[in-house]
Design a protein around this motif. Structure first.
Motif: not given
Length: 358
Positions: A204-233
């Protein structure tokens, strides 16, 4: 013997002077209740001779009926009077001008979450959800956390009381990554999801609280690599901040559930209290990401030699602060209507990539 005429006179007078339904009910109980005066007379008929019962029985029963009728009539009068009083006190003058409406607004966290869902949906992601209270397996073990990893300790995690039979300690989830585990264990690849939701950590401080919100993402497929991750983000961040492109860099980092792991920074200028993207020489960390660790895939029953994937996670509340110039995270959870009226959004304008986000 009781003077029935006098008893009737007293009761009728008391009924007529009763000033409320409750007072009338008290009178009914005192006269006709199990221990009431008239009920007592009826019970006494059994001790009388047959001649006395033939004389007194009709008189007592007649008294009972007349008192009951008087009670019912008075109750109807009192209820009608109460209804009339309520109607007078609760009437509305339709000729008066309307009161000024209190306009509601959408909280910045929910606004930003809707913006993120709209953007990722446009990129082919679906939304997955899971419970706020998790077990050790989904929150830690399946995500490749070692047994003595610091994130398992009390200083970082809200643990619930141990189960008296198994000794297992449930936790308030520290991230929405358990949703990724549940999805991989119940769905056959290809997988493309985001997992928005509440998370909990002892901070808990100016940029943190005990409860907060996240969005996480997941992609699983054949032949996925860091280039796909970089473009997506990079595509998401540019669209989220509504700029043509984004200057970003990916720094090596460590997360137990990804390998390799990285943190994404964006170039910005924060001078003068304003955030200017793609300007200046400063870099600001905005999210964590990486390729899903083979151990995580194996735990979920996915062959890492056939399928690969990437994952990422970011704080919704902190993105709201950056995009909309909110200086402190803590007021976002204080339910101050003045703060919300300043930073809130119209409930009639849903974010969409076509019509605009904010």
């Amino acid at each position: 013997m009781t003077d029935l005429n006098q008893l009737e006179l007293d009761l009728i007078n008391a009924i007529g002077s009763a000033d409320g339904v409750q007072a009338l009910e008290d009178l009914r109980v005192s006269a006709l209740g199990r221990a009431g005066s008239i009920s007592g007379l009826l019970k006494g008929l059994g001790a009388m001779s047959p001649d006395e019962r033939r004389t007194e029985g009709p008189r007592i029963n007649g008294l009972r009926d007349r008192v009951a009728s008087a009670l019912a009539a008075r109750k109807a009068e009192l209820e009608a009077a109460e209804l009339e009083a309520r109607l007078k006190s609760e009437h509305m003058d339709l000729t008066l001008p309307p009161r000024a409406a209190r306009a509601g607004s959408v909280h910045p966290t929910l606004q930003v979450m809707d913006e993120m869902v709209a953007l990722f949906a446009d990129m082919g992601f679906s939304v997955a959800e899971g419970p706020d209270i998790e077990d050790d397996f989904h929150n830690f073990t399946a995500l490749n956390f070692p047994p003595r990893h610091p994130a398992r300790e009390m200083h970082d995690t809200f643990f619930l009381k141990p189960d008296p039979e198994t000794g297992e300690r449930k936790v308030l989830r520290t991230h929405t990554s358990p949703v990724q585990i549940r999805t991989m264990m119940s769905t056959t690849p290809p997988i493309r999801i985001i997992a928005p939701g509440r998370t909990f950590r002892k901070d808990s401080d100016a940029t943190h609280t005990p409860m907060f919100h996240q969005v996480e993402g997941l992609v699983i497929d054949r032949d996925i690599h860091m280039g796909h991750l970089k473009w997506t983000l990079e595509t998401f961040v540019a669209r989220f901040f509504e700029v043509e492109g984004i200057d970003a860099r990916f720094r090596p980092h460590h997360f137990p559930f990804t390998e390799p792991s990285a943190e994404m920074d964006i170039r910005c200028d924060r001078s003068g209290g304003l955030l200017k993207l793609n300007e200046g020489d400063s870099w600001m960390e905005i999210l964590g990401c990486g390729m899903v660790h083979p151990n995580v895939l194996r735990t979920c029953g996915i062959d890492p030699d056939e399928y690969q994937g990437f994952a990422f996670g970011m704080g919704v509340d902190r993105l709201a602060m950056l995009k909309y110039g909110i200086p402190d995270l803590r007021p976002m959870f204080e339910a101050d209507s003045r703060w919300l009226s300043h930073y809130g959004f119209s409930a009639f304008s849903a974010p969409s990539p076509a019509a605009g986000l904010s």
